[in-house]
Design an enzyme around this catalytic site. Structure first.
Site, mmCIF file in Angstrom:
data_model
loop_
_atom_site.group_PDB
_atom_site.id
_atom_site.type_symbol
_atom_site.label_atom_id
_atom_site.label_comp_id
_atom_site.label_asym_id
_atom_site.label_seq_id
_atom_site.Cartn_x
_atom_site.Cartn_y
_atom_site.Cartn_z
ATOM 1 N N ASN A 7 -18.962 -0.473 1.474
ATOM 2 C CA ASN A 7 -18.626 0.150 0.187
ATOM 3 C C ASN A 7 -18.657 -0.929 -0.901
ATOM 4 O OD1 ASN A 7 -17.031 0.977 -2.055
ATOM 5 N ND2 ASN A 7 -16.263 2.674 -0.831
ATOM 6 N N ASP A 9 -18.150 -0.458 -4.239
ATOM 7 C CA ASP A 9 -17.420 -0.127 -5.477
ATOM 8 C C ASP A 9 -16.697 -1.342 -6.048
ATOM 9 O OD1 ASP A 9 -18.109 2.446 -4.856
ATOM 10 O OD2 ASP A 9 -16.079 3.100 -4.361
ATOM 11 N N HIS A 10 -16.188 -2.170 -5.136
ATOM 12 C CA HIS A 10 -15.346 -3.289 -5.584
ATOM 13 C C HIS A 10 -16.140 -4.337 -6.358
ATOM 14 C CE1 HIS A 10 -12.301 -1.443 -3.090
ATOM 15 N NE2 HIS A 10 -13.250 -1.303 -2.191
ATOM 16 N N HIS A 43 -18.874 5.208 -4.714
ATOM 17 C CA HIS A 43 -18.125 6.365 -5.200
ATOM 18 C C HIS A 43 -18.357 6.502 -6.699
ATOM 19 C CE1 HIS A 43 -13.858 8.429 -5.350
ATOM 20 N NE2 HIS A 43 -14.788 9.150 -5.925
ATOM 21 N N ARG A 45 -17.092 8.070 -9.543
ATOM 22 C CA ARG A 45 -15.891 8.807 -9.948
ATOM 23 C C ARG A 45 -16.147 9.541 -11.260
ATOM 24 N NH1 ARG A 45 -11.085 6.672 -7.097
ATOM 25 N NH2 ARG A 45 -9.907 8.031 -8.473
ATOM 26 N N ARG A 49 -15.076 4.735 -13.596
ATOM 27 C CA ARG A 49 -14.310 3.496 -13.833
ATOM 28 C C ARG A 49 -14.962 2.259 -13.205
ATOM 29 N NH1 ARG A 49 -9.283 4.143 -9.706
ATOM 30 N NH2 ARG A 49 -8.797 5.938 -10.984
ATOM 31 N N HIS A 50 -15.775 2.457 -12.150
ATOM 32 C CA HIS A 50 -16.480 1.290 -11.604
ATOM 33 C C HIS A 50 -17.984 1.556 -11.476
ATOM 34 C CE1 HIS A 50 -15.499 3.568 -8.035
ATOM 35 N NE2 HIS A 50 -14.310 3.039 -7.854
ATOM 36 N N GLU A 70 -19.953 8.900 -2.262
ATOM 37 C CA GLU A 70 -18.653 9.579 -2.256
ATOM 38 C C GLU A 70 -18.507 10.286 -3.599
ATOM 39 O OE1 GLU A 70 -15.663 6.651 -1.730
ATOM 40 O OE2 GLU A 70 -16.313 6.126 0.267
ATOM 41 N N THR A 100 -6.931 3.866 -5.697
ATOM 42 C CA THR A 100 -8.066 4.156 -4.830
ATOM 43 C C THR A 100 -7.805 5.544 -4.248
ATOM 44 O OG1 THR A 100 -9.317 3.437 -2.880
ATOM 45 C CG2 THR A 100 -6.957 2.986 -2.863
ATOM 46 N N THR A 101 -8.794 6.106 -3.514
ATOM 47 C CA THR A 101 -8.620 7.448 -2.960
ATOM 48 C C THR A 101 -7.375 7.468 -2.082
ATOM 49 O OG1 THR A 101 -11.015 7.508 -2.896
ATOM 50 C CG2 THR A 101 -9.864 9.306 -1.811
ATOM 51 N N GLU A 151 -15.125 12.184 7.939
ATOM 52 C CA GLU A 151 -14.661 10.801 7.881
ATOM 53 C C GLU A 151 -13.140 10.831 7.937
ATOM 54 O OE1 GLU A 151 -16.275 8.150 4.889
ATOM 55 O OE2 GLU A 151 -14.449 6.941 4.910
ATOM 56 N N HIS A 191 -11.204 3.544 5.263
ATOM 57 C CA HIS A 191 -10.120 3.297 4.300
ATOM 58 C C HIS A 191 -9.101 2.317 4.884
ATOM 59 C CE1 HIS A 191 -7.657 3.734 0.794
ATOM 60 N NE2 HIS A 191 -8.618 4.480 0.254
ATOM 61 N N GLY A 192 -9.002 1.177 4.218
ATOM 62 C CA GLY A 192 -7.996 0.190 4.611
ATOM 63 C C GLY A 192 -8.352 -0.598 5.858
ATOM 64 N N GLY A 213 -14.811 -1.356 2.518
ATOM 65 C CA GLY A 213 -15.111 -1.997 1.248
ATOM 66 C C GLY A 213 -14.251 -3.199 0.948
ATOM 67 N N HIS A 214 -12.974 -2.943 0.647
ATOM 68 C CA HIS A 214 -12.119 -3.978 0.073
ATOM 69 C C HIS A 214 -12.063 -5.255 0.917
ATOM 70 C CE1 HIS A 214 -8.262 -5.863 -1.110
ATOM 71 N NE2 HIS A 214 -8.734 -5.586 -2.298
HETATM 72 N N1 PXP Z 1 -14.003 5.764 2.705
HETATM 73 C C1 PXP Z 1 -13.621 6.465 1.601
HETATM 74 C C2 PXP Z 1 -13.821 7.934 1.587
HETATM 75 C C3 PXP Z 1 -13.088 5.802 0.473
HETATM 76 O O1 PXP Z 1 -12.720 6.509 -0.616
HETATM 77 C C4 PXP Z 1 -12.962 4.394 0.509
HETATM 78 C C5 PXP Z 1 -12.428 3.667 -0.693
HETATM 79 O O2 PXP Z 1 -13.308 3.773 -1.749
HETATM 80 C C6 PXP Z 1 -13.372 3.721 1.664
HETATM 81 C C7 PXP Z 1 -13.867 4.420 2.754
HETATM 82 C C8 PXP Z 1 -13.279 2.224 1.779
HETATM 83 O O3 PXP Z 1 -11.943 1.839 1.729
HETATM 84 P P1 PXP Z 1 -11.583 0.290 1.644
HETATM 85 O O4 PXP Z 1 -12.075 -0.206 0.340
HETATM 86 O O5 PXP Z 1 -10.095 0.290 1.766
HETATM 87 O O6 PXP Z 1 -12.263 -0.370 2.809
#
Ligand code: PXP
Length: 237
Positions: A7, A9-10, A43, A45, A49-50, A70, A100-101, A151, A191-192, A213-214
């Site tokens: 991901n 986005d960051h 994503h 949005r 925003r990004h 996304e 974040t989501t 997911e 996520h996370g 992502g993060h």
């Molecule tokens: N999957 C979805 C649906 C998300 O919204 C996100 C965050 O944008 C991620 C995965 C990735 O999450 P993270 O940045 O915490 O790895």
């Protein structure tokens, strides 16, 4: 072995901190591919925003692995998806004030809205995944509405993985994964997820795709994106 969707986005978030043109998520996507990414996730949005439409259009032309967009069930973004045709769309909930989501999509509670979005995307030839909490009721709704993939939201597991509740959250993910398989849907998670907590999730039977992502972008600041992606691929494998 689960596929890795990176991901980006960051990267766009850092660019938007200065409202300038660097770092470029398009460049980041190329480096992630060189590092072994199986997919690029972004994503778009509603508040932009990004990630911007410019990023999506350029990534659609340059990414050679799976492009996973996304998006919320919002008419404007759905039309953009229809026109841009990413390989896959992951429907997510969206709140303007969130960092974040936060939670999964309420597919069971918003059947009409989610069902219409799934149909619109599938009619355009796009594979549809729903981002859901590991909740059997939501997974059943995804199957009934005709989504091809789910997911699973790993946020609660990720939060618990710094304490002592990780086992319980992993059991919840395992039960939900079984429900996704039983419903005949493709299993994704995200996520996370981090370099420390990813292994048990990657080891869930039939785990097909992890979107991260993060943690990858954070490590990339220190060691470079290619290496950060390669390190994560090794852990997943
Ligand atoms: N999957 C979805 C649906 C998300 O919204 C996100 C965050 O944008 C991620 C995965 C990735 O999450 P993270 O940045 O915490 O790895």
């Amino acid at each position: 072995m689960a596929l890795l969707g990176v991901n980006i986005d960051h990267v766009a978030t850092v660019r938007e901190a200065r409202k300038t043109n660097e770092p470029d998520p398009v460049w980041a996507a190329s480096l992630a591919e060189i590092g072994g990414a199986d997919g690029i996730t972004l994503h778009l949005r509603e508040d932009r925003r990004h990630v911007k439409e410019r990023d999506l259009h350029l990534l659609r032309q340059t990414v050679t692995v799976k492009l996973n967009l996304e998006l919320a069930c919002d008419p404007g973004v759905l039309t953009i998806a229809e026109q841009t045709q990413p390989h896959q769309a992951t429907l997510v909930p969206e709140r303007r004030e969130e960092i974040t989501t936060e939670g999964g999509l309420d597919a069971a509670g918003q059947r009409q809205r989610v069902g219409d979005a799934i149909k619109q995307l599938q009619d355009a030839g796009i594979v549809v995944s729903l981002f859901l909490d590991p909740d059997i009721k939501q997974i059943e709704a995804a199957a009934e509405l005709g989504a091809q993939a789910v997911e699973l939201h790993t946020g609660a597991y990720a939060e618990a993985s710094v304490g002592f509740r990780a086992d319980a959250e992993l059991q919840t993910l395992l039960a939900a994964s079984q429900a996704v398989r039983d419903a005949g849907l493709t299993l994704h998670a995200g996520h996370g997820l981090t370099y420390r907590n990813v292994k048990p999730v990657a080891a869930i039977p039939d785990m097909c795709e992890l979107n991260i992502g993060h943690s990858i972008i954070s490590r990339a600041i220190m060691v470079g994106l290619e290496r950060a992606v390669r390190d994560m691929k090794r852990l997943i494998g």
